[in-house]
Design a protein around this motif. Structure first.
Motif, PDB file in Angstrom:
ATOM      1  N   GLY A 169       0.834  -1.192   0.000  1.00 26.34           N
ATOM      2  CA  GLY A 169       0.000   0.000   0.000  1.00 26.34           C
ATOM      3  C   GLY A 169       0.874   1.248   0.000  1.00 26.34           C
ATOM      4  O   GLY A 169       2.084   1.203  -0.193  1.00 26.34           O
ATOM      5  N   GLU A 170       0.270   2.405   0.209  1.00 23.48           N
ATOM      6  CA  GLU A 170       1.019   3.653   0.203  1.00 23.48           C
ATOM      7  C   GLU A 170       1.939   3.724   1.419  1.00 23.48           C
ATOM      8  O   GLU A 170       1.538   3.417   2.535  1.00 23.48           O
ATOM      9  N   VAL A 171       3.158   4.127   1.161  1.00 22.38           N
ATOM     10  CA  VAL A 171       4.170   4.182   2.212  1.00 22.38           C
ATOM     11  C   VAL A 171       4.652   5.623   2.387  1.00 22.38           C
ATOM     12  O   VAL A 171       5.023   6.288   1.413  1.00 22.38           O
ATOM     13  N   ARG A 172       4.642   6.068   3.633  1.00 20.01           N
ATOM     14  CA  ARG A 172       5.227   7.357   3.996  1.00 20.01           C
ATOM     15  C   ARG A 172       6.240   7.101   5.105  1.00 20.01           C
ATOM     16  O   ARG A 172       6.005   6.273   5.978  1.00 20.01           O
ATOM     17  N   VAL A 173       7.333   7.805   5.057  1.00 18.95           N
ATOM     18  CA  VAL A 173       8.442   7.513   5.958  1.00 18.95           C
ATOM     19  C   VAL A 173       8.786   8.736   6.811  1.00 18.95           C
ATOM     20  O   VAL A 173       8.536   9.877   6.426  1.00 18.95           O
ATOM     21  N   GLN A 174       9.363   8.446   7.948  1.00 19.30           N
ATOM     22  CA  GLN A 174       9.860   9.500   8.828  1.00 19.30           C
ATOM     23  C   GLN A 174      11.386   9.499   8.766  1.00 19.30           C
ATOM     24  O   GLN A 174      12.017   8.452   8.934  1.00 19.30           O
ATOM     25  N   ILE A 175      11.959  10.661   8.495  1.00 23.26           N
ATOM     26  CA  ILE A 175      13.421  10.761   8.506  1.00 23.26           C
ATOM     27  C   ILE A 175      13.881  10.835   9.953  1.00 23.26           C
ATOM     28  O   ILE A 175      13.434  11.694  10.723  1.00 23.26           O
ATOM     29  N   SER A 176      14.758   9.938  10.317  1.00 26.71           N
ATOM     30  CA  SER A 176      15.172   9.818  11.713  1.00 26.71           C
ATOM     31  C   SER A 176      16.041  10.994  12.137  1.00 26.71           C
ATOM     32  O   SER A 176      17.005  11.357  11.452  1.00 26.71           O
ATOM     33  N   GLU A 177      15.700  11.575  13.267  1.00 26.35           N
ATOM     34  CA  GLU A 177      16.499  12.661  13.839  1.00 26.35           C
ATOM     35  C   GLU A 177      17.368  12.174  14.996  1.00 26.35           C
ATOM     36  O   GLU A 177      18.279  12.872  15.436  1.00 26.35           O
ATOM     37  N   ARG A 178      17.095  10.968  15.489  1.00 25.17           N
ATOM     38  CA  ARG A 178      17.819  10.463  16.655  1.00 25.17           C
ATOM     39  C   ARG A 178      18.419   9.077  16.440  1.00 25.17           C
ATOM     40  O   ARG A 178      19.571   8.839  16.774  1.00 25.17           O
ATOM     41  N   TYR A 179      17.617   8.157  15.898  1.00 24.24           N
ATOM     42  CA  TYR A 179      18.053   6.767  15.805  1.00 24.24           C
ATOM     43  C   TYR A 179      18.805   6.509  14.498  1.00 24.24           C
ATOM     44  O   TYR A 179      18.527   7.126  13.472  1.00 24.24           O
ATOM     45  N   SER A 180      19.747   5.569  14.569  1.00 24.67           N
ATOM     46  CA  SER A 180      20.515   5.168  13.395  1.00 24.67           C
ATOM     47  C   SER A 180      20.467   3.660  13.246  1.00 24.67           C
ATOM     48  O   SER A 180      20.323   2.924  14.227  1.00 24.67           O
ATOM     49  N   ARG A 181      20.606   3.224  12.017  1.00 22.80           N
ATOM     50  CA  ARG A 181      20.617   1.786  11.761  1.00 22.80           C
ATOM     51  C   ARG A 181      21.953   1.168  12.150  1.00 22.80           C
ATOM     52  O   ARG A 181      22.010   0.038  12.628  1.00 22.80           O
TER      53      ARG A 181
END
Length: 357
Positions: A175-187
């Motif tokens: 379905g439609e995907v919207r994402v949040q750009i992380s300001e704190r967490y990293s992969r």
């Protein structure tokens, strides 16, 4: 690709198949598994003879090191059936090299090439009826390795289990995907295990992803651990940005997974005269491009979905929507890739691998 195909594989066939009980038109990704699995144990400093046996539970000691110190890596790949009933793999040499690269990073002994390919081919021959024709149908293949030595001493294991399990799959659509750009967490961080397909990488993503979902997003675009200024991956996928007609993606590093789909898209872009820049991409330039109307597309790239378009993103409390285009790079690359995978188009790169029966 040349390897020693004379390897002995011990095969014990399942007495009955559960295939007739499976609704192939309504498959939930990764929930149904085929009749057999490949298993190979590492003991006394060597990998033993691989076995194919009926799919089922395995028995491990409660102190097995995988439970306590996380020595576990995996891969994801697919098998496809073309209109002539031939079965194909897509760039399996890359998956083989990467699982051994991941293993080495976690102090796991590397798996022999001849065991990997002979075992995989024999397993696919047994499970060929699970690989259905049709554009979008496939058999998802999950090789993985875990540390099985009992004991809670914090040290690498001396016993391991390599396995391959398979799961029938249809076209992956979320379905439609919207994402949040992380300001704190990293992969992942510099010097860490981000370039390895380590199980722990994915466990660490679940909590921040749940926070993003609580905020109304489906996924996260991860930023670098040092400054949070640079965009790295989207969820569990590599990520691409289209600014005007130029494709942007981050370079691989010890933080970013060297995705097979990612490198295939870059090769296709170059072959089709689509400008592509492999460089560090800043959050600010993507925000500025969104405000200026020059950000045309964002999409994730990985084995399961191939390409997953992203409709919008959020950053610092602001939300940005992308234009709805009829002629997208995402659809162009997905169609090109899948036609190669299903033997419907010329394979100018030599990516297809025929499973011989």
């Amino acid at each position: 690709m040349k390897y020693d195909s004379s390897v002995d594989i011990n095969i014990a066939k399942a007495p009955t198949s559960k295939i007739d009980s499976v609704d192939f038109e309504n498959l939930k990704f990764g929930h149904i598994f085929t009749d057999h699995m490949l298993v190979c144990d590492y003991e006394d400093g060597a990998w033993k003879t691989p076995e194919i046996k009926p799919y089922g539970p395995i028995q491990l000691d409660p102190s097995a090191k995988v439970f306590h110190y996380g020595q576990a890596v995996f891969e994801g790949m697919k098998a496809y059936r073309d209109d002539n009933d031939q079965i194909w793999l897509f760039r399996p040499d890359e998956n083989f090299k990467r699982i051994n690269k991941s293993s080495a990073r976690l102090a796991i002994p590397e798996f022999p090439e001849e065991y990997f390919f002979t075992g995989l081919e024999e397993l696919l021959k047994l499970e060929k009826d699970w690989i259905k024709k049709g554009f979008g149908n496939s058999l998802y293949i999950r090789p993985f390795v875990i540390a099985t030595e009992p004991g809670v001493l914090a040290s690498p294991g001396t016993k391991y289990k390599f396995m391959i399990i398979c799961s029938p799959a249809k076209s992956y659509y979320t379905g439609e995907v919207r994402v949040q750009i992380s300001e704190r967490y990293s992969r992942a961080a510099d010097g860490g295990v981000g370039a390895a397909k380590a199980a722990g990488n994915y466990a660490a993503q679940f909590y921040p992803t749940n926070l993003a979902k609580d905020a109304g997003f489906q996924q996260i675009i991860w930023t670098d651990a040092n400054t949070h200024e640079f965009l790295e991956e989207a969820g569990t996928m590599n990520v691409f940005f289209r600014v005007n007609d130029t494709l942007l993606t981050a370079p691989t590093s010890d933080r970013i997974l060297d995705g097979v789909t990612r490198k295939s898209i870059i090769a296709l872009a170059e072959a089709n005269n689509i400008p592509v820049e492999v460089r560090r991409v800043t959050v600010q330039e993507i925000v500025d491009a969104a405000k200026a109307g020059t950000l045309k597309e964002i999409f994730g790239a990985g084995t399961a979905a191939v390409i997953n378009p992203i409709q919008g993103f959020g950053y610092k409390g602001e939300k940005y929507e992308l234009p709805k285009l009829t002629d997208t790079y995402a659809s162009f690359f997905k169609n090109k890739l899948m036609k190669i995978q299903y033997n419907l188009d010329k394979d100018q790169f030599g990516w297809r691998y025929l499973v011989k029966e």
